[in-house]
Design a protein around this motif. Sequence first.
Motif, mmCIF file in Angstrom:
data_model
loop_
_atom_site.group_PDB
_atom_site.id
_atom_site.type_symbol
_atom_site.label_atom_id
_atom_site.label_comp_id
_atom_site.label_asym_id
_atom_site.label_seq_id
_atom_site.Cartn_x
_atom_site.Cartn_y
_atom_site.Cartn_z
ATOM 1 N N ALA A 11 40.367 47.828 22.298
ATOM 2 C CA ALA A 11 39.431 48.410 23.265
ATOM 3 C C ALA A 11 40.089 48.416 24.637
ATOM 4 O O ALA A 11 40.901 47.546 24.958
ATOM 5 C CB ALA A 11 38.127 47.619 23.311
ATOM 6 N N THR A 12 39.738 49.403 25.453
ATOM 7 C CA THR A 12 40.267 49.516 26.811
ATOM 8 C C THR A 12 39.144 49.282 27.810
ATOM 9 O O THR A 12 38.087 49.913 27.715
ATOM 10 C CB THR A 12 40.890 50.896 27.046
ATOM 11 N N ILE A 13 39.372 48.374 28.742
ATOM 12 C CA ILE A 13 38.396 48.059 29.785
ATOM 13 C C ILE A 13 38.906 48.625 31.104
ATOM 14 O O ILE A 13 40.061 48.404 31.484
ATOM 15 C CB ILE A 13 38.192 46.533 29.929
ATOM 16 N N SER A 14 38.043 49.351 31.837
ATOM 17 C CA SER A 14 38.446 49.956 33.101
ATOM 18 C C SER A 14 37.441 49.629 34.198
ATOM 19 O O SER A 14 36.241 49.516 33.943
ATOM 20 C CB SER A 14 38.561 51.478 32.947
ATOM 21 N N ILE A 19 40.041 47.294 47.224
ATOM 22 C CA ILE A 19 41.299 46.722 47.688
ATOM 23 C C ILE A 19 42.194 46.499 46.469
ATOM 24 O O ILE A 19 41.726 46.088 45.406
ATOM 25 C CB ILE A 19 41.075 45.383 48.421
ATOM 26 N N ALA A 20 43.479 46.758 46.626
ATOM 27 C CA ALA A 20 44.408 46.604 45.504
ATOM 28 C C ALA A 20 44.493 45.140 45.070
ATOM 29 O O ALA A 20 44.518 44.218 45.892
ATOM 30 C CB ALA A 20 45.800 47.111 45.901
ATOM 31 N N GLY A 21 44.535 44.941 43.788
ATOM 32 C CA GLY A 21 44.645 43.599 43.231
ATOM 33 C C GLY A 21 45.088 43.667 41.785
ATOM 34 O O GLY A 21 45.281 44.755 41.229
ATOM 35 N N ASP A 22 45.253 42.499 41.156
ATOM 36 C CA ASP A 22 45.667 42.487 39.761
ATOM 37 C C ASP A 22 44.473 42.792 38.860
ATOM 38 O O ASP A 22 43.346 43.015 39.334
ATOM 39 C CB ASP A 22 46.335 41.157 39.387
ATOM 40 N N SER A 23 44.708 42.817 37.550
ATOM 41 C CA SER A 23 43.664 43.189 36.582
ATOM 42 C C SER A 23 43.607 42.131 35.482
ATOM 43 O O SER A 23 44.598 41.923 34.790
ATOM 44 C CB SER A 23 43.976 44.561 35.956
ATOM 45 N N ALA A 44 50.134 43.849 38.296
ATOM 46 C CA ALA A 44 50.332 44.959 39.233
ATOM 47 C C ALA A 44 49.126 45.092 40.159
ATOM 48 O O ALA A 44 47.975 45.010 39.717
ATOM 49 C CB ALA A 44 50.558 46.252 38.467
ATOM 50 N N LEU A 45 49.377 45.291 41.456
ATOM 51 C CA LEU A 45 48.299 45.426 42.431
ATOM 52 C C LEU A 45 47.850 46.885 42.511
ATOM 53 O O LEU A 45 48.582 47.747 43.006
ATOM 54 C CB LEU A 45 48.767 44.931 43.802
ATOM 55 N N VAL A 46 46.656 47.167 42.007
ATOM 56 C CA VAL A 46 46.129 48.530 41.939
ATOM 57 C C VAL A 46 44.652 48.521 42.305
ATOM 58 O O VAL A 46 44.014 47.463 42.381
ATOM 59 C CB VAL A 46 46.312 49.116 40.519
ATOM 60 N N THR A 47 44.102 49.701 42.533
ATOM 61 C CA THR A 47 42.660 49.827 42.762
ATOM 62 C C THR A 47 41.944 50.407 41.548
ATOM 63 O O THR A 47 40.729 50.250 41.412
ATOM 64 C CB THR A 47 42.374 50.710 43.991
ATOM 65 N N ALA A 48 42.675 51.113 40.689
ATOM 66 C CA ALA A 48 42.123 51.623 39.427
ATOM 67 C C ALA A 48 42.691 50.758 38.303
ATOM 68 O O ALA A 48 43.885 50.808 38.017
ATOM 69 C CB ALA A 48 42.494 53.083 39.226
ATOM 70 N N HIS A 49 41.844 49.971 37.687
ATOM 71 C CA HIS A 49 42.286 48.956 36.739
ATOM 72 C C HIS A 49 42.009 49.386 35.304
ATOM 73 O O HIS A 49 40.973 49.978 35.007
ATOM 74 C CB HIS A 49 41.561 47.638 37.013
ATOM 75 N N SER A 67 38.047 40.376 36.457
ATOM 76 C CA SER A 67 38.337 39.753 37.749
ATOM 77 C C SER A 67 39.588 40.377 38.346
ATOM 78 O O SER A 67 40.464 40.861 37.629
ATOM 79 C CB SER A 67 38.520 38.242 37.611
ATOM 80 N N THR A 68 39.653 40.373 39.677
ATOM 81 C CA THR A 68 40.780 40.936 40.415
ATOM 82 C C THR A 68 41.135 39.998 41.572
ATOM 83 O O THR A 68 40.249 39.558 42.311
ATOM 84 C CB THR A 68 40.434 42.328 40.972
ATOM 85 N N THR A 69 42.418 39.706 41.725
ATOM 86 C CA THR A 69 42.918 38.881 42.826
ATOM 87 C C THR A 69 43.839 39.723 43.688
ATOM 88 O O THR A 69 44.787 40.331 43.180
ATOM 89 C CB THR A 69 43.691 37.662 42.291
ATOM 90 N N ASP A 70 43.557 39.784 45.000
ATOM 91 C CA ASP A 70 44.385 40.602 45.876
ATOM 92 C C ASP A 70 45.610 39.831 46.361
ATOM 93 O O ASP A 70 45.835 38.673 45.967
ATOM 94 C CB ASP A 70 43.573 41.168 47.039
ATOM 95 N N SER A 71 46.394 40.441 47.252
ATOM 96 C CA SER A 71 47.645 39.847 47.710
ATOM 97 C C SER A 71 47.423 38.598 48.563
ATOM 98 O O SER A 71 48.346 37.811 48.781
ATOM 99 C CB SER A 71 48.462 40.872 48.490
ATOM 100 N N ASP A 72 46.185 38.407 49.066
ATOM 101 C CA ASP A 72 45.864 37.213 49.851
ATOM 102 C C ASP A 72 45.164 36.152 49.024
ATOM 103 O O ASP A 72 44.560 35.213 49.574
ATOM 104 C CB ASP A 72 44.981 37.601 51.039
ATOM 105 N N ASP A 73 45.216 36.310 47.699
ATOM 106 C CA ASP A 73 44.599 35.365 46.755
ATOM 107 C C ASP A 73 43.070 35.333 46.833
ATOM 108 O O ASP A 73 42.445 34.348 46.429
ATOM 109 C CB ASP A 73 45.150 33.946 46.954
ATOM 110 N N ASN A 74 42.467 36.401 47.345
ATOM 111 C CA ASN A 74 41.012 36.534 47.278
ATOM 112 C C ASN A 74 40.640 37.031 45.882
ATOM 113 O O ASN A 74 41.205 38.016 45.405
ATOM 114 C CB ASN A 74 40.512 37.519 48.333
ATOM 115 N N ILE A 75 39.704 36.366 45.243
ATOM 116 C CA ILE A 75 39.334 36.690 43.865
ATOM 117 C C ILE A 75 37.941 37.312 43.821
ATOM 118 O O ILE A 75 36.989 36.767 44.389
ATOM 119 C CB ILE A 75 39.360 35.442 42.965
ATOM 120 N N ALA A 76 37.834 38.454 43.164
ATOM 121 C CA ALA A 76 36.539 39.090 42.915
ATOM 122 C C ALA A 76 36.309 39.097 41.412
ATOM 123 O O ALA A 76 37.168 39.524 40.646
ATOM 124 C CB ALA A 76 36.527 40.513 43.461
#
Length: 211
Positions: A11-14, A19-23, A44-49, A67-76
């Motif tokens: 399955a593919t999750i999108s 803000i760009a972050g990992d996936s 990879a730091l992207v906005t479309a995951h 979850s996504t972590t940006d370059s400043d280690d902020n986690i969403a």
Amino acid sequence: VTVPSIFDNEATISWKTDIAGDSQVTYSINPDMSEPTNTVGSGALVTAHSVVLSGLNSGTKYYYYVSTTDSDDNIATDKNVIDGVINYYNFVTTIDTSAPVISNVATSLIGENGVAITWTTDKPALSQVNWGLTADLGTLTDESSTYTFDHSVILTELSDTEEYFYKVLSKDRNDHTTESSVYSFTTLSPTTVTETVTVTVGGGGSTRDNR
């Protein structure tokens, strides 16, 4: 958060972020996400995951969050919270009882002695070609190791100006195999080489083409 494609074992999750972050996707067969859980993703730091979950069991319901972590280690993290209650996203894998459907079979000649054979399938499958000098075929290429929708097999060291016959084969993860009809192609004839020779006679010049 969406699930654009679901198969029996994959399955593919999108999802998207501002803000760009990992996936990262964490998933489990348990509704409360208790063990065992798995986490897969990309750094990879992207906005479309987009994350592919593979090795799943067919006909099974899976629960997950992203979850996504940006370059400043902020986690969403998105656990699909509704009115303060976590309702983990979920999907059900299919039960595969059918073989791949082959389409768009084509060839592209490579010089005088090679050809690329391409085709597509409606679900991830392996790639193989059975070929020969007659419609009885008889020579099998090695089966690929990657499951894909878009297939390409290259044959080399063929004879020039020769008709060859072939059919393509694709096998899915449940060993369902499909074979195409028999097709043919003819390799190119040797390229005509033109050689230009300049002969100097008595200070003048003349040109002759040797073909």
